[in-house]
Design a protein around this motif. Structure first.
Motif, mmCIF file in Angstrom:
data_model
loop_
_atom_site.group_PDB
_atom_site.id
_atom_site.type_symbol
_atom_site.label_atom_id
_atom_site.label_comp_id
_atom_site.label_asym_id
_atom_site.label_seq_id
_atom_site.Cartn_x
_atom_site.Cartn_y
_atom_site.Cartn_z
ATOM 1 N N VAL A 215 0.886 -1.212 0.055
ATOM 2 C CA VAL A 215 -0.059 -0.097 0.056
ATOM 3 C C VAL A 215 0.775 1.115 -0.071
ATOM 4 O O VAL A 215 0.608 2.079 -0.841
ATOM 5 C CB VAL A 215 -1.020 -0.079 1.217
ATOM 6 N N GLY A 216 2.009 1.305 0.680
ATOM 7 C CA GLY A 216 2.843 2.486 0.755
ATOM 8 C C GLY A 216 3.477 2.646 -0.586
ATOM 9 O O GLY A 216 3.435 3.737 -1.110
ATOM 10 N N TYR B 129 1.503 9.450 -6.127
ATOM 11 C CA TYR B 129 2.020 10.708 -5.896
ATOM 12 C C TYR B 129 3.001 11.271 -6.983
ATOM 13 O O TYR B 129 2.931 12.125 -7.338
ATOM 14 C CB TYR B 129 2.761 10.804 -4.398
ATOM 15 N N ALA C 160 1.003 4.059 -2.958
ATOM 16 C CA ALA C 160 0.854 5.488 -2.733
ATOM 17 C C ALA C 160 1.980 6.581 -3.150
ATOM 18 O O ALA C 160 1.691 7.586 -3.735
ATOM 19 C CB ALA C 160 0.582 5.638 -1.158
#
Length: 208
Positions: free
Chosen positions: A194-195, A202, A198
């Motif tokens: 998930v990180g 971005y 993300a």
């Protein structure tokens, strides 16, 4: 002449009083000598009895301190066997009196003028007292042993009750949740993915 006779009578009275005082002193001295002689005679007879019992005293077990075996002085000599029994001489100064003080008063154990009879009686008394002491010590030991035997089951029962209570407390406690290690690894990897996603999102927005 009357004055002369009066002085003569006074002189005679003084002389008679002096003689009377002298006679009283002599009589007291003689009585004192008799008392001293009688006391020494009593002491001598008690010494003879002590000599007869010397071997008996020597055989008393070591550590047995209940006996005295001493002759005391005073107005009437006494041969102490223990703290409550003694031998003293009768009024005739020849008769031995073996007496014992009890809660009910003084008891005469034996009264005799025969030295051997008195020595035998005292020997028997000493033997009885030694046996009584041994029985008392045996009774104390037995009572202490019985007490320890009674205390042992009680201690075992208390120990068992304590262990049983501890076991019950453990069983009554709520079970603690257990997490499988695989779940921990999966959660860690999922968070990592998930990180990463993300970060890519971005970068795409700002760079693109």
């Amino acid at each position: 002449m009357n004055d002369t006779s009066g002085r003569s009578g006074t002189t005679s009275n003084v002389r008679n009083l002096t003689d009377a005082i002298r006679k009283v002193r002599v009589a007291e001295s003689e009585r004192t000598d008799v008392v001293v002689e009688l006391r020494e005679a009593e002491r001598a007879r008690l010494d003879m009895l002590a000599d007869e019992l010397r071997t008996v005293f020597a055989e008393v077990p070591e550590g047995d301190e209940q006996f005295v075996f001493q002759i005391s002085g005073g107005s009437q000599p006494r041969f102490w066997i223990d703290m409550t029994s003694m031998v003293l001489m009768g009024r005739d100064r020849r008769t031995y009196r073996f007496v014992k003080d009890t809660r009910l008063g003084r008891t005469v154990i034996l009264e005799t003028a025969d030295l051997d009879d008195m020595a035998d009686c005292i020997t028997q008394y000493v033997a009885e007292r030694i046996i009584e002491r041994e029985r008392a010590l045996e009774a104390d030991w037995l009572a202490d042993r019985i007490l320890r035997q009674d205390e042992a089951p009680a201690k075992a029962d208390r120990r068992s009750a304590l262990l049983r209570k501890t076991h019950e407390n453990v069983e009554a406690a709520p079970p603690r949740s257990r997490v499988h290690p695989g779940w921990i690894v999966s959660a860690f990897l999922g968070g990592l993915l998930v990180g990463v996603a993300a970060l890519l999102a971005y970068a795409w927005v700002h760079v693109g």
